[in-house]
Design a protein around this motif. Structure first.
Motif, PDB file in Angstrom:
ATOM      1  N   ALA A   1       0.858  -1.134  -0.252  1.00  0.00           N
ATOM      2  CA  ALA A   1      -0.094   0.025   0.077  1.00  0.00           C
ATOM      3  C   ALA A   1       0.829   1.289  -0.073  1.00  0.00           C
ATOM      4  O   ALA A   1       0.570   2.229  -0.828  1.00  0.00           O
ATOM      5  N   ARG A   2       2.007   1.117   0.781  1.00  0.00           N
ATOM      6  CA  ARG A   2       2.857   2.308   0.838  1.00  0.00           C
ATOM      7  C   ARG A   2       3.570   2.659  -0.615  1.00  0.00           C
ATOM      8  O   ARG A   2       3.542   3.841  -1.015  1.00  0.00           O
ATOM      9  N   ASN A   3       3.945   1.555  -1.031  1.00  0.00           N
ATOM     10  CA  ASN A   3       4.754   1.633  -2.428  1.00  0.00           C
ATOM     11  C   ASN A   3       3.769   1.924  -3.326  1.00  0.00           C
ATOM     12  O   ASN A   3       4.149   3.061  -4.099  1.00  0.00           O
TER      13      ASN A   3
ATOM     14  N   ILE B   1       3.234   5.768  -3.120  1.00  0.00           N
ATOM     15  CA  ILE B   1       4.701   6.587  -3.577  1.00  0.00           C
ATOM     16  C   ILE B   1       4.499   6.626  -4.943  1.00  0.00           C
ATOM     17  O   ILE B   1       5.065   7.726  -5.721  1.00  0.00           O
ATOM     18  N   ARG B   2       4.162   5.466  -5.515  1.00  0.00           N
ATOM     19  CA  ARG B   2       4.639   5.414  -7.167  1.00  0.00           C
ATOM     20  C   ARG B   2       3.368   6.213  -7.924  1.00  0.00           C
ATOM     21  O   ARG B   2       3.681   7.010  -8.792  1.00  0.00           O
TER      22      ARG B   2
ATOM     23  N   VAL C   1      10.400  14.519  -5.757  1.00  0.00           N
ATOM     24  CA  VAL C   1       9.246  13.202  -5.499  1.00  0.00           C
ATOM     25  C   VAL C   1      10.099  11.963  -5.707  1.00  0.00           C
ATOM     26  O   VAL C   1      10.084  10.926  -5.185  1.00  0.00           O
ATOM     27  N   ILE C   2      10.727  12.022  -6.934  1.00  0.00           N
ATOM     28  CA  ILE C   2      11.476  10.985  -7.529  1.00  0.00           C
ATOM     29  C   ILE C   2      12.658  10.497  -6.671  1.00  0.00           C
ATOM     30  O   ILE C   2      12.665   9.297  -6.175  1.00  0.00           O
ATOM     31  N   GLU C   3      13.386  11.419  -6.238  1.00  0.00           N
ATOM     32  CA  GLU C   3      14.484  11.121  -5.382  1.00  0.00           C
ATOM     33  C   GLU C   3      14.261  10.526  -4.063  1.00  0.00           C
ATOM     34  O   GLU C   3      14.608   9.677  -3.700  1.00  0.00           O
ATOM     35  N   LYS C   4      13.029  10.963  -3.368  1.00  0.00           N
ATOM     36  CA  LYS C   4      12.676  10.389  -2.303  1.00  0.00           C
ATOM     37  C   LYS C   4      11.929   9.080  -2.169  1.00  0.00           C
ATOM     38  O   LYS C   4      12.188   8.455  -1.615  1.00  0.00           O
ATOM     39  N   ALA C   5      11.468   8.923  -3.368  1.00  0.00           N
ATOM     40  CA  ALA C   5      10.898   7.558  -3.794  1.00  0.00           C
ATOM     41  C   ALA C   5      12.098   6.506  -3.775  1.00  0.00           C
ATOM     42  O   ALA C   5      12.075   5.397  -3.423  1.00  0.00           O
ATOM     43  N   CYS C   6      13.304   7.063  -4.536  1.00  0.00           N
ATOM     44  CA  CYS C   6      14.322   6.189  -4.713  1.00  0.00           C
ATOM     45  C   CYS C   6      14.952   5.959  -3.148  1.00  0.00           C
ATOM     46  O   CYS C   6      15.500   4.945  -2.986  1.00  0.00           O
TER      47      CYS C   6
ATOM     48  N   TYR D   1      11.966   2.824  -6.086  1.00  0.00           N
ATOM     49  CA  TYR D   1      12.589   2.819  -7.210  1.00  0.00           C
ATOM     50  C   TYR D   1      13.934   2.573  -7.239  1.00  0.00           C
ATOM     51  O   TYR D   1      14.724   3.111  -6.239  1.00  0.00           O
ATOM     52  N   HIS D   2      14.487   1.806  -8.203  1.00  0.00           N
ATOM     53  CA  HIS D   2      16.029   1.398  -8.175  1.00  0.00           C
ATOM     54  C   HIS D   2      16.674   3.126  -8.631  1.00  0.00           C
ATOM     55  O   HIS D   2      16.056   3.675  -9.129  1.00  0.00           O
TER      56      HIS D   2
END
Length: 87
Positions: A19-21, A24-25, A57-62, A67-68
């Motif tokens: 759910a968390r992932n 974020i995605r 946002v993308i860096e935070k997800a990484c 995300y890889h």
């Protein structure tokens, strides 16, 4: 459902992480769409602002492991290229 206590816990933890992932995605996809919309509207300033937000946002997800790092870098690079080509 599993019978073993540890397996039951894994099922619950997996559901929580999924759910968390997913959340974020979804946030990443929304920020990317905002950049693409600004580029389509040929609004350089709005595109630049949206790119800054999307990069964050993308860096935070990484950093959270959603995300890889290469995937995140590729997404950011493609968005930056889009914004830089706006006339």
């Amino acid at each position: 459902m599993a019978n073993i206590k540890s397996a039951k816990k894994r099922v619950l933890v997996t559901a929580t992480r999924t759910a968390r992932n997913k959340s974020i995605r979804s946030e990443v996809k929304t920020s990317i769409k905002k950049v693409e919309a600004a580029v389509a509207g040929k609004d350089k300033a709005a595109a630049q602002a949206a790119l800054t937000n999307a990069t964050k946002v993308i860096e935070k997800a990484c950093s959270k492991g959603v995300y890889h790092k290469n995937n995140a870098a590729r997404k950011i690079s493609r968005l930056a290229k889009l914004v830089n080509n706006v006339a």
